[in-house]
Design an enzyme around this catalytic site. Structure first.
Site, short mmCIF file in Angstrom:
data_model
loop_
_atom_site.label_atom_id
_atom_site.label_comp_id
_atom_site.label_asym_id
_atom_site.label_seq_id
_atom_site.Cartn_x
_atom_site.Cartn_y
_atom_site.Cartn_z
N PRO A 185 0.81 -1.21 0.00
CA PRO A 185 0.00 0.00 0.00
C PRO A 185 0.84 1.26 0.00
CG PRO A 185 -0.44 -1.39 1.93
CD PRO A 185 0.84 -1.82 1.33
N GLU A 186 0.52 2.16 -0.89
CA GLU A 186 1.00 3.52 -0.79
C GLU A 186 -0.20 4.33 -0.32
OE1 GLU A 186 3.73 5.28 -3.30
OE2 GLU A 186 4.37 3.46 -4.30
N HIS B 285 -2.15 -15.84 7.58
CA HIS B 285 -1.73 -14.44 7.69
C HIS B 285 -2.84 -13.49 8.10
CE1 HIS B 285 2.07 -15.71 6.20
NE2 HIS B 285 1.70 -15.85 4.95
N ARG C 194 3.90 -10.36 5.11
CA ARG C 194 5.28 -10.05 5.50
C ARG C 194 5.40 -9.51 6.91
NH1 ARG C 194 8.11 -6.98 0.53
NH2 ARG C 194 9.92 -7.20 1.84
N ARG D 9 20.19 20.52 0.45
CA ARG D 9 20.10 19.07 0.67
C ARG D 9 20.79 18.36 -0.49
NH1 ARG D 9 16.28 17.31 4.40
NH2 ARG D 9 17.30 15.32 4.05
#
Length: 271
Positions: A2-3, A91, A110, A152
């Site tokens: 997921p983003e 899971h 995971r 940066r």
DNA sequence: CAGCGCCCCTGCCCGC
DNA sequence: TGCGGGCAGGGGCGCT
């Protein structure tokens, strides 16, 4: 997996089913996630009404009268509303049981995800306290990104993926936004021009907004809170397309590794 | 402090 | 067909 668009899709998908319902039970089958699931999670929430579901960055926030449950989906997690009679599978680590055929179920192969509890003021939680602005809010603009990036030296892609700079820009959408803005991902953040930052901010907002509209990107097995897959994947212009022609100039897209993450760009269109 | 690399973990795909 | 290696959408953390 997921983003931000996937987390937002999950948030919107589950909210209508669970908000204003009372937690009947909490079942933790596997407490070893990114951090251990608090042993007292059940006693914190059983009997309480869920007052709201929101999102901060990629953290889902379930609000109760006495505190907040934070849920992170990590790389492979999904949170779905299922019927109570649906047997848990492999899971399926945590269930928040609202009764009446309504169980919020976390599945995460995971186990990079997390389920946490905080009774302190939400924004004081260490995981949320130092987060940058939401990319889709007005606070995130070219002025902000330009100012923060001066001096940066790290690559612009790593810069926009830093949650202290802006939350929710993951690997897929960082690749896509940089391509759309014509910026080479490896360029030092401090050398990106003001005009390029304008384009970048605009593209980040657009790519995230479009992905949310379409229910997120389905790679492998992502499903939203309603179990439906997302449809954004078909529109990715660079991610996963290394070696294939750039949609703009037809030159093959190049892949490099930046901070152990796959980075794909056009050597001609992105400078 | 900035920046980089390392992990946590399972699953899957590829090459031998 | 079996197995080892590498890679995967995140991101906190420890080291330099």
């Amino acid at each position: 997996m997921p983003e931000l668009p996937e987390v937002e899709t999950t948030c919107r998908g589950i909210a209508p089913h669970v908000v204003n319902k009372i937690v009947q039970a909490v079942v933790v089958r596997q407490p070893q996630l990114r951090w251990p699931v608090p042993a007292n999670l059940a006693e914190q929430v059983v009997g309480q009404k869920l007052l709201g579901v929101t999102r901060r960055g990629k953290y889902l926030v379930l609000r109760f009268a006495t505190g907040h449950m934070l849920v992170h989906l990590g790389m492979s997690g999904n949170l779905r509303v299922v019927a109570r009679r649906e047997d848990p599978g492999y899971h399926d680590h945590v269930d928040i049981d609202f009764g009446a055929q309504c169980v919020l179920r976390l599945n995460d192969p995971r186990r990079f995800g997390a389920v946490l509890w905080t009774s302190a003021p939400l924004l004081e939680h260490e995981l949320l306290a130092h987060l940058g602005p939401e990319p889709l809010e007005a606070l995130f603009d070219a002025d902000y990104l330009y100012q923060r990036s001066r001096k940066r030296k790290l690559a612009i892609k790593a810069f926009i993926m830093d949650s202290k700079v802006v939350v929710g820009v993951g690997n897929i959408y960082a690749n896509e936004a940089l391509h759309a803005a014509g910026i080479r991902p490896t360029r030092a953040a401090g050398t990106v021009s003001r005009a390029a930052m304008e384009r970048l901010v605009s593209e980040i907002k657009q790519v995230l907004a479009r992905a949310i509209e379409q229910g997120g990107t389905t790679l492998k097995d992502f499903v939203g809170g309603d179990g439906k897959p997302g449809y954004f994947q078909q529109q990715l212009l660079v991610y996963g397309r290394q070696g294939q022609p750039c949609r703009g100039c037809k030159k093959p897209l190049k892949e490099v590794r930046l901070g152990q993450r796959s980075t794909v760009y056009c050597t001609s269109c992105q400078r």
